[in-house]
Design a protein around this motif. Structure first.
Motif, PDB file in Angstrom:
ATOM      1  N   MET A 104      17.776 -52.701  14.954  1.00  5.92           N
ATOM      2  CA  MET A 104      16.514 -52.725  15.688  1.00  5.92           C
ATOM      3  C   MET A 104      16.781 -53.565  16.928  1.00  5.92           C
ATOM      4  O   MET A 104      17.348 -54.649  16.827  1.00  5.92           O
ATOM      5  CB  MET A 104      15.394 -53.350  14.846  1.00  5.92           C
ATOM      6  N   MET A 105      16.389 -53.080  18.100  1.00 13.11           N
ATOM      7  CA  MET A 105      16.840 -53.730  19.329  1.00 13.11           C
ATOM      8  C   MET A 105      15.705 -53.908  20.326  1.00 13.11           C
ATOM      9  O   MET A 105      15.036 -52.958  20.726  1.00 13.11           O
ATOM     10  CB  MET A 105      17.963 -52.893  19.953  1.00 13.11           C
ATOM     11  N   LEU A 106      15.519 -55.145  20.736  1.00 20.14           N
ATOM     12  CA  LEU A 106      14.550 -55.495  21.771  1.00 20.14           C
ATOM     13  C   LEU A 106      15.184 -55.432  23.158  1.00 20.14           C
ATOM     14  O   LEU A 106      16.414 -55.530  23.292  1.00 20.14           O
ATOM     15  CB  LEU A 106      14.029 -56.910  21.531  1.00 20.14           C
ATOM     16  N   PRO A 107      14.357 -55.277  24.211  1.00 17.12           N
ATOM     17  CA  PRO A 107      14.875 -55.424  25.568  1.00 17.12           C
ATOM     18  C   PRO A 107      15.404 -56.849  25.769  1.00 17.12           C
ATOM     19  O   PRO A 107      15.251 -57.710  24.887  1.00 17.12           O
ATOM     20  CB  PRO A 107      13.641 -55.166  26.445  1.00 17.12           C
ATOM     21  N   PRO A 108      16.014 -57.133  26.920  1.00 11.93           N
ATOM     22  CA  PRO A 108      16.532 -58.480  27.164  1.00 11.93           C
ATOM     23  C   PRO A 108      15.446 -59.545  26.994  1.00 11.93           C
ATOM     24  O   PRO A 108      14.297 -59.354  27.384  1.00 11.93           O
ATOM     25  CB  PRO A 108      17.017 -58.423  28.615  1.00 11.93           C
ATOM     26  N   MET A 109      15.837 -60.662  26.406  1.00 14.47           N
ATOM     27  CA  MET A 109      14.917 -61.774  26.201  1.00 14.47           C
ATOM     28  C   MET A 109      14.836 -62.656  27.458  1.00 14.47           C
ATOM     29  O   MET A 109      15.783 -62.755  28.230  1.00 14.47           O
ATOM     30  CB  MET A 109      15.380 -62.625  25.017  1.00 14.47           C
ATOM     31  N   ARG A 110      13.687 -63.280  27.632  1.00 11.82           N
ATOM     32  CA  ARG A 110      13.396 -64.247  28.710  1.00 11.82           C
ATOM     33  C   ARG A 110      13.303 -63.590  30.088  1.00 11.82           C
ATOM     34  O   ARG A 110      12.252 -63.609  30.705  1.00 11.82           O
ATOM     35  CB  ARG A 110      14.400 -65.403  28.715  1.00 11.82           C
ATOM     36  N   TYR A 111      14.405 -62.999  30.549  1.00 14.14           N
ATOM     37  CA  TYR A 111      14.365 -62.336  31.857  1.00 14.14           C
ATOM     38  C   TYR A 111      13.590 -61.030  31.735  1.00 14.14           C
ATOM     39  O   TYR A 111      13.869 -60.201  30.864  1.00 14.14           O
ATOM     40  CB  TYR A 111      15.774 -62.066  32.359  1.00 14.14           C
ATOM     41  N   LYS A 112      12.603 -60.826  32.622  1.00 20.73           N
ATOM     42  CA  LYS A 112      11.820 -59.598  32.592  1.00 20.73           C
ATOM     43  C   LYS A 112      12.546 -58.531  33.407  1.00 20.73           C
ATOM     44  O   LYS A 112      12.338 -58.383  34.612  1.00 20.73           O
ATOM     45  CB  LYS A 112      10.403 -59.825  33.131  1.00 20.73           C
ATOM     46  N   ALA A 113      13.400 -57.793  32.716  1.00 20.62           N
ATOM     47  CA  ALA A 113      14.207 -56.773  33.375  1.00 20.62           C
ATOM     48  C   ALA A 113      13.330 -55.622  33.867  1.00 20.62           C
ATOM     49  O   ALA A 113      12.309 -55.299  33.253  1.00 20.62           O
ATOM     50  CB  ALA A 113      15.258 -56.246  32.397  1.00 20.62           C
ATOM     51  N   ASP A 114      13.741 -54.992  34.976  1.00 22.26           N
ATOM     52  CA  ASP A 114      13.027 -53.810  35.433  1.00 22.26           C
ATOM     53  C   ASP A 114      13.518 -52.596  34.648  1.00 22.26           C
ATOM     54  O   ASP A 114      14.375 -52.702  33.761  1.00 22.26           O
ATOM     55  CB  ASP A 114      13.158 -53.632  36.941  1.00 22.26           C
ATOM     56  N   ALA A 115      12.988 -51.423  34.967  1.00 27.94           N
ATOM     57  CA  ALA A 115      13.298 -50.219  34.187  1.00 27.94           C
ATOM     58  C   ALA A 115      14.789 -49.902  34.222  1.00 27.94           C
ATOM     59  O   ALA A 115      15.399 -49.593  33.189  1.00 27.94           O
ATOM     60  CB  ALA A 115      12.490 -49.039  34.712  1.00 27.94           C
ATOM     61  N   ARG A 116      15.399 -49.955  35.397  1.00 27.89           N
ATOM     62  CA  ARG A 116      16.832 -49.644  35.519  1.00 27.89           C
ATOM     63  C   ARG A 116      17.676 -50.617  34.711  1.00 27.89           C
ATOM     64  O   ARG A 116      18.610 -50.222  34.005  1.00 27.89           O
ATOM     65  CB  ARG A 116      17.243 -49.676  36.997  1.00 27.89           C
ATOM     66  N   GLU A 117      17.342 -51.890  34.785  1.00 27.21           N
ATOM     67  CA  GLU A 117      18.096 -52.909  34.049  1.00 27.21           C
ATOM     68  C   GLU A 117      17.915 -52.754  32.539  1.00 27.21           C
ATOM     69  O   GLU A 117      18.867 -52.902  31.765  1.00 27.21           O
ATOM     70  CB  GLU A 117      17.647 -54.300  34.505  1.00 27.21           C
ATOM     71  N   THR A 118      16.702 -52.445  32.130  1.00 33.59           N
ATOM     72  CA  THR A 118      16.426 -52.303  30.698  1.00 33.59           C
ATOM     73  C   THR A 118      17.167 -51.110  30.118  1.00 33.59           C
ATOM     74  O   THR A 118      17.777 -51.196  29.046  1.00 33.59           O
ATOM     75  CB  THR A 118      14.906 -52.159  30.460  1.00 33.59           C
ATOM     76  N   VAL A 119      17.123 -49.977  30.818  1.00 34.26           N
ATOM     77  CA  VAL A 119      17.831 -48.784  30.362  1.00 34.26           C
ATOM     78  C   VAL A 119      19.332 -49.051  30.289  1.00 34.26           C
ATOM     79  O   VAL A 119      20.005 -48.696  29.308  1.00 34.26           O
ATOM     80  CB  VAL A 119      17.529 -47.589  31.291  1.00 34.26           C
ATOM     81  N   THR A 120      19.868 -49.703  31.297  1.00 35.26           N
ATOM     82  CA  THR A 120      21.300 -50.008  31.310  1.00 35.26           C
ATOM     83  C   THR A 120      21.668 -50.926  30.151  1.00 35.26           C
ATOM     84  O   THR A 120      22.712 -50.736  29.497  1.00 35.26           O
ATOM     85  CB  THR A 120      21.699 -50.653  32.651  1.00 35.26           C
ATOM     86  N   VAL A 146       9.040 -49.888  27.320  1.00 36.48           N
ATOM     87  CA  VAL A 146       9.997 -48.790  27.435  1.00 36.48           C
ATOM     88  C   VAL A 146       9.176 -47.509  27.526  1.00 36.48           C
ATOM     89  O   VAL A 146       8.576 -47.062  26.549  1.00 36.48           O
ATOM     90  CB  VAL A 146      10.961 -48.745  26.232  1.00 36.48           C
ATOM     91  N   THR A 147       9.120 -46.926  28.704  1.00 34.92           N
ATOM     92  CA  THR A 147       8.262 -45.779  28.977  1.00 34.92           C
ATOM     93  C   THR A 147       8.922 -44.485  28.524  1.00 34.92           C
ATOM     94  O   THR A 147      10.126 -44.433  28.216  1.00 34.92           O
ATOM     95  CB  THR A 147       7.956 -45.692  30.474  1.00 34.92           C
ATOM     96  N   LEU A 148       8.154 -43.402  28.536  1.00 38.16           N
ATOM     97  CA  LEU A 148       8.709 -42.095  28.192  1.00 38.16           C
ATOM     98  C   LEU A 148       9.840 -41.714  29.140  1.00 38.16           C
ATOM     99  O   LEU A 148      10.846 -41.124  28.719  1.00 38.16           O
ATOM    100  CB  LEU A 148       7.610 -41.031  28.233  1.00 38.16           C
ATOM    101  N   GLU A 149       9.681 -42.050  30.413  1.00 36.94           N
ATOM    102  CA  GLU A 149      10.728 -41.742  31.392  1.00 36.94           C
ATOM    103  C   GLU A 149      12.017 -42.497  31.063  1.00 36.94           C
ATOM    104  O   GLU A 149      13.129 -41.958  31.205  1.00 36.94           O
ATOM    105  CB  GLU A 149      10.261 -42.104  32.807  1.00 36.94           C
ATOM    106  N   MET A 150      11.880 -43.731  30.598  1.00 38.50           N
ATOM    107  CA  MET A 150      13.056 -44.514  30.218  1.00 38.50           C
ATOM    108  C   MET A 150      13.701 -43.954  28.955  1.00 38.50           C
ATOM    109  O   MET A 150      14.934 -43.880  28.848  1.00 38.50           O
ATOM    110  CB  MET A 150      12.661 -45.981  30.034  1.00 38.50           C
ATOM    111  N   PHE A 151      12.879 -43.529  27.996  1.00 33.59           N
ATOM    112  CA  PHE A 151      13.433 -42.918  26.791  1.00 33.59           C
ATOM    113  C   PHE A 151      14.182 -41.622  27.128  1.00 33.59           C
ATOM    114  O   PHE A 151      15.176 -41.291  26.474  1.00 33.59           O
ATOM    115  CB  PHE A 151      12.337 -42.649  25.756  1.00 33.59           C
ATOM    116  N   GLU A 152      13.705 -40.890  28.123  1.00 38.37           N
ATOM    117  CA  GLU A 152      14.385 -39.667  28.540  1.00 38.37           C
ATOM    118  C   GLU A 152      15.837 -39.974  28.893  1.00 38.37           C
ATOM    119  O   GLU A 152      16.760 -39.220  28.535  1.00 38.37           O
ATOM    120  CB  GLU A 152      13.664 -39.068  29.745  1.00 38.37           C
ATOM    121  N   GLU A 153      16.072 -41.078  29.578  1.00 36.30           N
ATOM    122  CA  GLU A 153      17.431 -41.495  29.916  1.00 36.30           C
ATOM    123  C   GLU A 153      18.173 -42.025  28.697  1.00 36.30           C
ATOM    124  O   GLU A 153      19.356 -41.731  28.493  1.00 36.30           O
ATOM    125  CB  GLU A 153      17.394 -42.569  31.000  1.00 36.30           C
TER     126      GLU A 153
END
Length: 306
Positions: A104-120, A146-153
């Motif tokens: 089970m995986m969360l986005p990066p902690m503390r730093y609020k990553a943007d969509a590109r950073e989160t997907v990467t 994590v939006t539908l557009e991000m899940f698409e990637e």
């Protein structure tokens, strides 16, 4: 490698001894109660598992110990909640060595990553482990959606298989199903929206109060799955005041207190958390005791277990 993303998977609490060591005696007692009730997986090291207070060594010990306890009866998942991509990759690879079946995986902690950073971030981890991944989508508590557009990637990575849907937007279950069909499995992550989410098409439930009430939780899932909606609804209505203890900043203390009341846990938490006191404690005990006094007689839900 894949797992069956369905059913009830407890986000279990981590048990501590009075001198703040891992308490495997009481932990095993709780896990055995979960297995006996018919859960479909075990999730380690989430918020309820006090992940932020655990050392890497403790997470490893907890994973290995749980794998041994469950003895391949159900999959074992460990949560990844790291501040850097490098640390997340290392944690995923260590989980694989320790015998975990999925992440089970969360986005990066503390730093609020943007969509590109989160997907990467997610992709880098997925490309460096063979373990299946469930993305934990909880923008309410963790600030990144994590939006539908991000899940698409993200779904370009074959081992990203599921989402823990915790946006609190019940219609998101339908949006995900409409967009991705069965390619992205949906595990609801909000106790107070669980039955609603299952009825809208979620595949399963990453549950909290199951830690103290495993049979009732599994019964709700199995009954609704079998089309016995009214029976599931009656249990769920009884359960709701307890489930609301999960959507609270003191959810760890609340649920551990409930585990004590049902005889499958202790109240020990790791500082800076402290056990509940005063009126706050009285309120939670009141909710728990009221529920125990009116605890429903469960129908035979186990005949639906697969």
């Amino acid at each position: 490698m894949s797992i069956d993303w369905r059913g009830v998977m407890p986000a279990v609490t981590t048990k501590f001894t009075n001198d703040d060591q891992l308490d495997f005696e009481n932990f095993e007692l709780n896990i055995e109660a979960q297995l006996e009730a018919g859960v479909h997986g075990i999730v380690l090291g989430g918020t309820l598992g006090e992940a932020s207070t655990l050392s890497d060594e403790e997470k490893s010990e907890l994973t290995q110990g749980t794998v041994q306890i469950v003895s391949s009866k159900v999959p074992v998942l460990i949560n990844i909640a790291e501040q850097t991509t490098k640390a997340a990759i290392a944690a995923a690879q260590k989980a694989e060595v320790d015998g975990a079946n999925a992440l089970m995986m969360l986005p990066p902690m503390r730093y609020k990553a943007d969509a590109r950073e989160t997907v990467t971030y997610f992709k880098e981890v997925a490309n460096n482990t063979e373990l299946p991944i469930m993305v934990y989508n909880n923008p309410v508590d963790y600030g990144i959606e994590v939006t539908l557009e991000m899940f698409e990637e993200l779904l370009a990575c074959n081992n990203i298989e599921a989402v823990k849907e915790s946006t609190r937007d019940i219609s998101n279950v339908t949006r995900i199903r409409n967009e991705f069909g069965d390619r992205l499995k949906i595990m609801t992550g909000v106790d107070t929206l669980a039955l609603e989410s299952l009825l809208m098409g979620a595949d399963g439930w990453i549950a909290g109060l199951v830690c103290a009430f495993p049979k009732e939780t599994v019964a709700i899932y199995e009954l609704q799955k079998a089309g016995r909606i009214q029976e599931a609804l009656e249990i769920y209505r009884w359960f709701l005041p307890l489930l609301e203890l999960d959507i609270n900043s003191k959810l760890v203390q609340n649920i551990k207190l409930a585990e004590v009341a049902t005889g499958i846990g202790t109240e020990n938490v790791r500082a800076p958390r402290l056990p509940l006191v005063g009126k706050e404690r009285e309120h939670v005990l009141g909710v728990i005791n009221q529920a125990l006094q009116n605890r429903p007689q469960l129908p035979d839900y186990k005949k639906h277990l697969v």
